[in-house]
Design a protein around this motif. Structure first.
Motif, PDB file in Angstrom:
ATOM      1  N   ALA A 339       0.406  -1.491  -0.126  1.00 50.86           N
ATOM      2  CA  ALA A 339      -0.072   0.171  -0.358  1.00 50.86           C
ATOM      3  C   ALA A 339       1.230   1.086   0.244  1.00 50.86           C
ATOM      4  CB  ALA A 339      -0.665   0.130   1.482  1.00 50.86           C
ATOM      5  N   HIS A 340       0.934   2.384  -0.650  1.00 44.42           N
ATOM      6  CA  HIS A 340       0.992   3.725  -0.347  1.00 44.42           C
ATOM      7  C   HIS A 340       0.738   4.753  -0.739  1.00 44.42           C
ATOM      8  CE1 HIS A 340       3.818   2.658  -4.024  1.00 44.42           C
ATOM      9  NE2 HIS A 340       4.420   1.662  -2.850  1.00 44.42           N
ATOM     10  N   GLY A 341       0.825   5.006   0.582  1.00 49.10           N
ATOM     11  CA  GLY A 341       0.319   6.647   0.763  1.00 49.10           C
ATOM     12  C   GLY A 341       1.075   8.255   0.515  1.00 49.10           C
ATOM     13  N   VAL A 342       0.168   9.085   0.571  1.00 52.10           N
ATOM     14  CA  VAL A 342       1.157  10.633   0.027  1.00 52.10           C
ATOM     15  C   VAL A 342       0.615  11.346   1.190  1.00 52.10           C
ATOM     16  CG1 VAL A 342       1.145  12.316  -0.836  1.00 52.10           C
ATOM     17  CG2 VAL A 342       1.326   9.703  -2.221  1.00 52.10           C
ATOM     18  N   THR A 343      -0.977  11.209   1.405  1.00 50.17           N
ATOM     19  CA  THR A 343      -0.804  12.347   2.373  1.00 50.17           C
ATOM     20  C   THR A 343      -1.115  11.804   3.808  1.00 50.17           C
ATOM     21  OG1 THR A 343      -3.154  10.936   2.941  1.00 50.17           O
ATOM     22  CG2 THR A 343      -2.774  12.513   1.324  1.00 50.17           C
ATOM     23  N   LEU A 344      -1.389  12.814   4.788  1.00 51.02           N
ATOM     24  CA  LEU A 344      -0.220  12.969   6.066  1.00 51.02           C
ATOM     25  C   LEU A 344      -1.461  11.708   7.226  1.00 51.02           C
ATOM     26  CD1 LEU A 344       0.017  16.373   7.760  1.00 51.02           C
ATOM     27  CD2 LEU A 344       1.712  14.501   7.394  1.00 51.02           C
ATOM     28  N   GLU A 345      -2.534  11.956   6.712  1.00 50.77           N
ATOM     29  CA  GLU A 345      -3.621  10.763   6.963  1.00 50.77           C
ATOM     30  C   GLU A 345      -3.297   9.314   6.240  1.00 50.77           C
ATOM     31  OE1 GLU A 345      -5.326  15.147   6.492  1.00 50.77           O
ATOM     32  OE2 GLU A 345      -4.077  13.735   5.270  1.00 50.77           O
ATOM     33  N   THR A 346      -2.835   9.446   5.444  1.00 46.68           N
ATOM     34  CA  THR A 346      -2.547   7.952   4.872  1.00 46.68           C
ATOM     35  C   THR A 346      -1.291   7.050   5.633  1.00 46.68           C
ATOM     36  OG1 THR A 346      -3.730   8.034   3.065  1.00 46.68           O
ATOM     37  CG2 THR A 346      -2.181   6.388   2.917  1.00 46.68           C
ATOM     38  N   GLU A 347      -0.545   7.948   5.638  1.00 43.22           N
ATOM     39  CA  GLU A 347       1.015   7.818   6.446  1.00 43.22           C
ATOM     40  C   GLU A 347       0.819   7.392   7.854  1.00 43.22           C
ATOM     41  OE1 GLU A 347       5.381   9.706   7.149  1.00 43.22           O
ATOM     42  OE2 GLU A 347       3.887  10.650   5.297  1.00 43.22           O
ATOM     43  N   SER A 348      -0.451   7.827   8.279  1.00 44.50           N
ATOM     44  CA  SER A 348      -0.710   7.757   9.650  1.00 44.50           C
ATOM     45  C   SER A 348      -1.494   6.631  10.192  1.00 44.50           C
ATOM     46  CB  SER A 348      -1.450   9.345  10.723  1.00 44.50           C
ATOM     47  OG  SER A 348      -1.621   8.481  11.639  1.00 44.50           O
ATOM     48  N   LEU A 349      -2.097   6.371   8.382  1.00 43.96           N
ATOM     49  CA  LEU A 349      -3.101   4.555   8.837  1.00 43.96           C
ATOM     50  C   LEU A 349      -1.418   3.391   8.550  1.00 43.96           C
ATOM     51  CD1 LEU A 349      -5.364   3.231   8.637  1.00 43.96           C
ATOM     52  CD2 LEU A 349      -5.860   3.916   6.041  1.00 43.96           C
ATOM     53  N   LEU A 350      -0.785   4.105   7.724  1.00 43.89           N
ATOM     54  CA  LEU A 350      -0.356   3.124   7.633  1.00 43.89           C
ATOM     55  C   LEU A 350       0.870   2.527   8.395  1.00 43.89           C
ATOM     56  CD1 LEU A 350       1.343   4.326   3.049  1.00 43.89           C
ATOM     57  CD2 LEU A 350      -0.480   1.765   4.318  1.00 43.89           C
ATOM     58  N   ALA A 351       1.375   3.466   9.206  1.00 47.09           N
ATOM     59  CA  ALA A 351       2.311   3.191  10.313  1.00 47.09           C
ATOM     60  C   ALA A 351       1.469   3.304  11.552  1.00 47.09           C
ATOM     61  CB  ALA A 351       2.609   4.814  11.119  1.00 47.09           C
ATOM     62  N   GLY A 352       0.285   2.684  11.371  1.00 51.09           N
ATOM     63  CA  GLY A 352      -0.230   1.841  12.570  1.00 51.09           C
ATOM     64  C   GLY A 352      -0.527   0.759  12.292  1.00 51.09           C
ATOM     65  N   ALA A 353      -1.023   0.576  10.665  1.00 50.54           N
ATOM     66  CA  ALA A 353      -1.187  -0.980   9.873  1.00 50.54           C
ATOM     67  C   ALA A 353       0.203  -1.924  11.031  1.00 50.54           C
ATOM     68  CB  ALA A 353      -1.540  -0.484   8.788  1.00 50.54           C
TER      69      ALA A 353
END
Length: 391
Positions: A339-353
């Motif tokens: 999964a890729h993320g660019v926004t801060l929100e998606t980055e936070s989601l990926l870090a939590g995952a």
């Protein structure tokens, strides 16, 4: 069950080239199936043409009778032989192949068949050639009809391979056999319908066989996984022959297309909610020779239950908590997820995952040299966070 079906390959010379065993099977047959052209070669009291659209049902209902199926050349090269063998048990059938188009073409041209790529374009779009085109390659392709050689020549010329030599092969192996040679950039005449082409590829630019095709090979609206990031994504997805990818939020289709290009048996399903982007992804897939890329339109969360189980999943954008939870619940063990993320929100989601579900996090920061006043400087792209995990 005892042998009841004989699958007989038949060439341009009709019955003249049949072996003694295949002649005997034909004489003992109670029913003979075949195309009208093949049935016209046979004197038999009970002849049955293949139905249109093609179906094996009428033949299979005669299980137990002595039946012959007439097919062109080798029954297992885009012929009915493979379909019949799938439906029958070992011992129910026997095949009597004739010389294939590929063998006849190679014998006519003096080509080493083990060094030639053979493709069936009689029932596939010409774009299927794209991945195989490179300077010096030799191809033997079966074609749909007499107008197809000109279409093939035009396609090659459009990609810069106009210097390629086309050996147009008509009625191979029979008294009407004819071989003519043209450059792809020349005007080709109408040909006989029983035609194939042997191609010596010259010029043009072939597709590289590594991950990370140039971005300009894809039509896109800016929403595309850029080449270096795509190469890293494909490396993490690690495609194996015959595997299925879900490409969620497929956009231009670049990741799914490269997944399919990695091996001819690979499969991919792209999910895209924007119909314009979905149409663009389909067009890109056709252009790059993987028209079997299946694009489904709609929201990924709604479509997940209807998708066959994948071996790998790529989420290039649009990931949120509900989609992640649904994926984790539905995916089988050993599924690879990137999964890729660019926004801060998606980055936070990926870090939590990654903290909860493990895997690896990679932050990709790329800069390219660009004009800066009278000099040059580094122009940074938005950083991309990649989460990679095996379920």
């Amino acid at each position: 069950m005892a042998e009841w079906l004989s699958i007989i390959g038949i060439g341009e010379n009709g019955l003249k080239d049949l072996s003694e065993a295949s002649r005997d099977a034909l004489e003992r047959a109670e029913v003979v199936f075949g195309s009208p052209r093949h049935l016209a070669m046979v004197d038999h009291p009970s002849k049955s043409p293949w139905p249109v659209p093609f179906s094996l049902v009428p033949l299979l209902t005669l299980r137990g009778k002595r039946v012959v199926a007439l097919v062109s050349g080798d029954p297992f090269w885009h012929g009915a032989g493979g379909s019949l063998a799938q439906e029958l048990q070992p011992g129910e059938w026997r095949a009597y192949p004739a010389l294939s188009v590929q063998s006849l073409a190679a014998a006519s041209l003096g080509w080493r068949l083990e060094e030639v790529l053979c493709l069936g374009l009689h029932a596939a779009p010409v774009e299927k050639l794209r991945r195989h085109l490179s300077d010096g390659a030799r191809l033997i392709v079966t074609l749909r009809d007499g107008s197809a050689p000109a279409s093939l020549a035009g396609y090659l010329t459009s990609l810069g391979f106009g210097a390629s030599t086309l050996h147009v092969l008509e009625h191979l192996g029979g008294p009407r056999e004819r071989v003519r040679r043209y450059l792809a950039q020349e005007a080709l005449p109408q040909c006989e319908n029983l035609v194939a082409c042997a191609v010596e590829v010259r010029g043009g630019k072939g597709l590289p066989h590594s991950s990370g095709l140039e971005d300009d090979l894809f039509d896109h609206d800016g929403q595309i996984t850029k080449r270096p990031v795509r190469a890293l994504a494909l490396s993490a997805l690690a495609p194996h022959p015959g595997e299925l990818l879900w490409d969620l939020g497929t956009g231009s289709g670049s990741v799914g297309i490269e997944w399919l290009l990695s091996h001819p048996r690979n499969r991919a399903i792209g999910v895209e909610r924007d119909p314009i982007r979905a149409a663009r992804a389909r067009a890109n897939a056709r252009s790059l020779g993987v028209p079997h890329f299946e694009i489904r339109e709609g929201r990924a969360l709604a479509l997940l239950p209807s998708l066959p189980a994948p071996d790998a999943v790529f989420i290039g954008g649009g990931l949120d908590a509900p989609l992640l939870d649904a994926l984790w619940a539905i995916l089988p063990a050993n599924t690879r997820i990137v999964a890729h993320g660019v926004t801060l929100e998606t980055e936070s989601l990926l870090a939590g995952a990654q903290a909860r579900l493990r895997g690896t996090l990679l932050r990709i920061e790329l800069s390219q040299a660009a004009p800066l006043g009278s000099r040059r400087g580094w122009k940074a792209s938005y950083p991309v966070v990649q989460w990679s995990v095996t379920r």
